[in-house]
Design an enzyme around this catalytic site. Structure first.
Site, PDB file in Angstrom:
ATOM      1  N   LYS A 144      11.822 -23.720  30.449  1.00 29.67           N
ATOM      2  CA  LYS A 144      10.773 -23.750  29.425  1.00 29.67           C
ATOM      3  C   LYS A 144      11.408 -24.162  28.097  1.00 29.67           C
ATOM      4  CE  LYS A 144       7.198 -20.527  27.665  1.00 29.67           C
ATOM      5  NZ  LYS A 144       6.594 -19.195  27.872  1.00 29.67           N
ATOM      6  N   SER A 186       1.740 -18.941  28.438  1.00 26.34           N
ATOM      7  CA  SER A 186       2.256 -20.076  27.716  1.00 26.34           C
ATOM      8  C   SER A 186       3.216 -20.980  28.497  1.00 26.34           C
ATOM      9  CB  SER A 186       2.972 -19.568  26.460  1.00 26.34           C
ATOM     10  OG  SER A 186       4.094 -18.785  26.816  1.00 26.34           O
ATOM     11  N   SER A 210       2.793 -14.760  30.325  1.00 25.95           N
ATOM     12  CA  SER A 210       3.011 -16.209  30.290  1.00 25.95           C
ATOM     13  C   SER A 210       3.676 -16.845  31.492  1.00 25.95           C
ATOM     14  CB  SER A 210       3.809 -16.588  29.051  1.00 25.95           C
ATOM     15  OG  SER A 210       2.947 -16.603  27.951  1.00 25.95           O
TER      16      SER A 210
HETATM   17  N1  GLN Z   1      -1.122 -14.857  25.951  1.00 31.95           N
HETATM   18  C1  GLN Z   1      -0.218 -13.902  25.431  1.00 31.95           C
HETATM   19  C2  GLN Z   1       0.053 -14.179  23.968  1.00 31.95           C
HETATM   20  O1  GLN Z   1      -0.454 -15.123  23.479  1.00 31.95           O
HETATM   21  C3  GLN Z   1       1.057 -13.886  26.229  1.00 31.95           C
HETATM   22  C4  GLN Z   1       2.013 -14.934  25.850  1.00 31.95           C
HETATM   23  C5  GLN Z   1       3.329 -14.799  26.512  1.00 31.95           C
HETATM   24  O2  GLN Z   1       3.496 -14.085  27.497  1.00 31.95           O
HETATM   25  N2  GLN Z   1       4.312 -15.477  25.939  1.00 31.95           N
HETATM   26  O3  GLN Z   1       0.745 -13.455  23.313  1.00 31.95           O
END
Ligand code: GLN
Length: 486
Positions: free
Chosen positions: A75, A150, A174
């Site tokens: 990532k 994400s 994410s």
């Molecule tokens: N959707 C969650 C957020 O926006 C989780 C994001 C993540 O796990 N990086 O914080």
């Protein structure tokens, strides 16, 4: 689902294909298909060929493990020496770290081949990957829908066969949620099971590196290699998991205690609910005991998460000042204006929103009302989860309350997006592990994902359950045709 890593390792070992040849196949597939899915934001093809040559040498000497010579991706928030790592943010334009994350050094030492960095929500803040500075990745199952986020680029790459596996990060879902949206497997390990050294911080008490792969076995093979204590991460834990990949078959479902929390099924549609409950039935038919439980604190998980994550983010992102990393505006009169312009121009709207929310909950007068209260509620959640795992071996729940959103849905309201994280964030707040496995398609042919959750360091148990399900369940989620199919 399809096991890729062991068969590929077999082909490499028997010299049916070399790592260089395999890597070249992925490179041409990415060159051809990445414009369709926008999964990669940068590629490291030259380095990949170097890695592959090194892997071929290792293979000829009989060194390495099952990952030797097999391509993969990181990532865009996981550092590797000299390679662009931008968190899909303008503010990190051109940033090349000068060191390797621990996960990448471990994989590199085994002869893994890195193809590039995958797309994501800016600084991992989001649930669709649409907040990426490079534009959203598209869901290979249906390109009019998001990949989830994400770690959406990694999920798209794995789903579209543009990488056999990907590493992502999971702060509030994410890895698991994009895995469920794209119909693949996503593992979020116990907090501390995998080193965070070299993962660019979002919410440090919640962040965890995880694996996106095509099958449970593939995830286990990768987890076996990347897990372990690390002197560079003081929150990493020395725990002997043994080889999980070799023990996936060892569990007897008979007598397994599965907790079903009714709160987890509130607010999800009937179609998803029955898909997950049918999946649970498979375990029950094989002798598992289903225990109905109640987790009233689940409702508090979302505000607790958004307070703690934003508070930590506002502090972690304070370092982007235009001096040390990435983007700096062309003109400014003094240092203050330079920092102001860097941050105003460099961060996207969602990141700014979170920095403001986080700064607010930490500011004097609000600290006790918000941040401190969230920390206390976090303790309650941890206690409630501990109690559940005194009676249940695992919990089964949906991964998300919905399947993949149509593109641009997130424009509607940020709060709607936050609400969609309800099923995943409790896992990060409490630090326990969970794995998302694909169940079946919904009536729009979009995959539904199911989470298997366990107590801390029970990766073996949750992966064994997931493996049992994968092996025995019938699914209409098809293997993706396209990309590299050997
Ligand atoms: N959707 C969650 C957020 O926006 C989780 C994001 C993540 O796990 N990086 O914080």
């Amino acid at each position: 689902m399809r096991e890729l890593i062991s068969p590929m390792a077999q082909m490499l070992k028997s010299r049916e294909i070399s790592s260089v040849e395999l890597t070249e196949k992925y490179i041409s597939a990415i060159e051809q298909d990445n414009k369709k899915y926008n999964a990669y934001v940068s590629t490291t093809f030259e380095k990949a060929i170097e890695n592959a040559k090194n892997a071929d040498d290792m293979l000829s000497r009989g060194e390495g493990n099952l990952l030797t010579g097999i391509p993969m991706t990181l990532k865009d928030n996981i550092c590797s020496d000299g390679d662009l790592t931008t968190c899909a943010s303008k503010i990190l334009t051109g940033f090349r770290p000068y060191y390797d994350s621990t996960v990448w050094s471990k994989l590199k030492a085994q002869g893994a081949v890195m193809l590039g960095k995958t797309n994501m929500d800016e600084f991992a803040m989001g649930s669709t990957s649409e907040t990426s500075y490079y534009g959203a990745p598209l869901n290979p199952r249906n390109v009019e829908h998001v990949t989830g986020g994400s770690s959406g680029g990694g999920a798209a790459a794995v789903c579209a066969n543009l990488a056999p596996y990907a590493l992502g990060s999971d702060t509030g879902g994410s890895v698991r949620q994009p895995a469920s949206f794209c119909g693949i497997v996503g593992l979020k390990p116990t907090y501390g099971a995998v080193s965070r050294y070299g993962l660019i911080a979002y919410g440090s008490s919640l962040d965890q590196i995880g694996v996106l792969a095509n099958s449970v076995k593939d995830s286990a093979i990768v987890f076996d290699t990347i897990s372990g204590v690390d002197e560079n991460d003081q929150t990493s834990v020395d725990f002997d998991f043994g080889s999980i990949a070799d023990s996936l078959d060892e569990m007897d479902v008979k007598g397994l205690k599965i907790g079903i929390a009714k709160e987890y099924f509130e607010g999800i549609n009937d179609e998803m609910k029955s898909a997950i409950l049918d999946a649970v039935k498979l375990f029950e038919d094989n002798g598992a005991e289903i225990i109905d439980i109640s987790l009233p604190v689940l409702k508090q998980a979302l505000p607790v998460y958004y307070i703690i994550a934003c508070a930590e983010a506002s502090s972690n992102l304070g370092r982007y000042d235009g001096i040390r990393y990435g983007y700096r505006p062309e003109s400014f009169n003094d240092v203050e204006e330079m920092i102001l312009k860097t941050r105003t121009e460099g961060f996207g709207d969602e990141v700014k929103r979170r920095i403001m929310l986080g700064t607010y909950v930490l500011s004097s007068g609000y600290y006790d009302a918000y941040y401190k209260k969230a920390c206390l509620l976090r303790e309650n959640l941890i206690a409630d989860f501990d109690e559940i795992f005194n009676t249940c071996d695992v919990l089964i729940a949906p991964t998300a309350p919905n399947t993949a959103f149509p593109l641009n849905f997130s424009g509607a309201s940020p709060v709607d997006m936050y609400l969609s994280d309800i099923a995943t964030v409790p896992i990060n707040i409490t630090g326990v592990p969970a794995i998302s496995v694909p169940v079946k398609n919904d009536s729009n042919s979009l995959p539904i994902g199911m989470q298997i959750i366990g107590k801390k360091f029970s990766e073996k148990t949750i992966m064994q359950c997931a493996y049992f399900f994968e092996k025995n369940a019938e699914t209409d989620i098809e293997e993706f045709k396209g990309g590299v199919v050997l």
